[in-house]
Enzyme design. Structure first.
Site, PDB file in Angstrom:
ATOM      1  N   GLY A   1     -16.481   8.105   0.794  1.00 19.18           N
ATOM      2  CA  GLY A   1     -17.214   6.844   0.768  1.00 19.18           C
ATOM      3  C   GLY A   1     -18.275   6.885   0.070  1.00 19.18           C
ATOM      4  N   CYS A  23     -23.370  24.261   2.805  1.00 21.09           N
ATOM      5  CA  CYS A  23     -22.538  23.351   2.264  1.00 21.09           C
ATOM      6  C   CYS A  23     -21.407  24.232   1.351  1.00 21.09           C
ATOM      7  CB  CYS A  23     -23.210  22.701   1.267  1.00 21.09           C
ATOM      8  SG  CYS A  23     -24.218  21.445   2.266  1.00 21.09           S
ATOM      9  N   CYS A  65     -24.235  18.385   4.435  1.00 17.32           N
ATOM     10  CA  CYS A  65     -22.770  18.300   3.740  1.00 17.32           C
ATOM     11  C   CYS A  65     -21.752  17.847   4.894  1.00 17.32           C
ATOM     12  CB  CYS A  65     -22.358  19.416   3.114  1.00 17.32           C
ATOM     13  SG  CYS A  65     -22.814  19.537   1.450  1.00 17.32           S
TER      14      CYS A  65
END
Length: 323
Positions: free
Chosen positions: A46, A141, A249
């Site tokens: 996205g 992350c 993340c």
């Protein structure tokens, strides 16, 4: 395989540009080099980076490009409510992903990896933080990339095309590069740094397995962030003006990291002690709230005190007046 995108021209010239610079053949016998007709999944989040990846690959007219969106988190899964209006991070991202897919003209699907995310990454991390380890979003992350995107997601995708027998590849919006070296055991992929020194993500990718790296493509590794923004604007991608996420993340905008942790870890109060004279100068609600070397910011204490260590057995935060 080494993706070599060197400069940004007008959007109408991008496909020809990419074809002209597309791949440096290490050797024609390397079966992992992308070929016309290969299936390439694009991990679309996205954001603008993955959106441009999808555009670049689709513009080549060489591959069977498919988008895949990972659903990793939703606070409603835990609380069963959306009363605060912030429990649908993945829905907002998924809406943007679908807009991008329609704009580019590629199919896209959603894969629910929330269970794998919780069991492989978040729960083990919570246990470590509860033991007093300093929360490190970078390490966090790193685990997400290894365990989820290049672990659970790849295991959900077909390993090879059922008709051609060719490997199915996964392209992501990471700022990194990949090359190949030939060893007696065969072709070995090598991870390289992204061209943009401010966006290089090779560190986060350094722990993924060799089999996963074989199937990985990093189409924007030779671009700068500014160039990616330019491409997105020229192509009128729906995410062209989307701001870069500064949250955790795959979790979304969850506020400060320590505040985020406090919603999952029960309080474990203890003393903050001056390491020089042994005096108690304050209280804490959990060892995970403090990082060695940082300003402790103890309420009611006028002078700065810095965290010098943690005693996990006595549940003590040690502080000194010099970092």
């Amino acid at each position: 395989m080494f993706l070599a995108f060197h400069s940004v021209k007008a959007s109408r010239r991008l496909p020809a540009l990419i074809r002209g610079f597309y791949v440096r053949q290490a050797a024609p016998s390397n079966p992992w080099l992308p070929q016309r007709g290969d299936t390439v999944y694009v991990g679309i989040s996205g954001g603008v980076d993955s959106s441009v990846v999808c555009h670049l690959l689709a513009s080549l007219n060489m591959y069977r490009v498919r988008g895949v969106f990972m659903r990793n988190w939703d606070s409603r899964d835990e609380h069963g409510t959306d009363s605060d209006g912030k429990g649908c991070e993945w829905e907002r991202d998924w809406n943007d992903v679908q807009k991008v897919s329609r704009h580019i003209g590629v199919p896209c699907e959603m894969v629910d990896l929330s269970r794998e995310y919780w069991t492989r990454v978040f729960d083990p991390s919570l246990q470590a933080w509860q033991r007093g380890l300093t929360p490190n979003p970078d390490v966090y992350c790193n685990k997400l990339v290894r365990e989820i995107k290049f672990g659970a997601l790849l295991s959900r995708l077909p390993a090879e095309d059922s008709k051609t027998g060719r490997p199915v590849l996964l392209a992501t919006g990471h700022y990194a590069t990949k090359d190949w070296v030939h060893e007696p055991s065969g072709w070995i992929p090598q991870l390289g740094r992204g061209r943009d020194p401010n966006k290089d993500q090779s560190y986060y990718l350094s722990s993924i397995t060799e089999p996963a790296l074989r199937r990985a493509l990093f189409p924007i590794g030779k671009y700068t962030k500014a160039e990616i923004r330019q491409i997105a604007a020229e192509e009128n991608l729906p995410t062209a003006n989307r701001e870069e996420s500064m949250g955790l993340c795959f979790v979304g905008e969850r506020g400060r990291f320590k505040k985020f942790l406090s919603t999952y870890l029960p309080p474990s109060p203890g003393n903050i002690v001056n390491a020089l004279d042994g005096k108690v100068v304050g209280r804490h609600e959990g060892l995970w709230e403090f990082t060695k070397g940082e300003n402790a910011r103890i309420p009611g204490v006028p002078n700065k005190l810095f965290v010098s260590g943690k005693d996990t057995e006595k549940n003590i935060i040690w502080v000194v007046d010099q970092p």
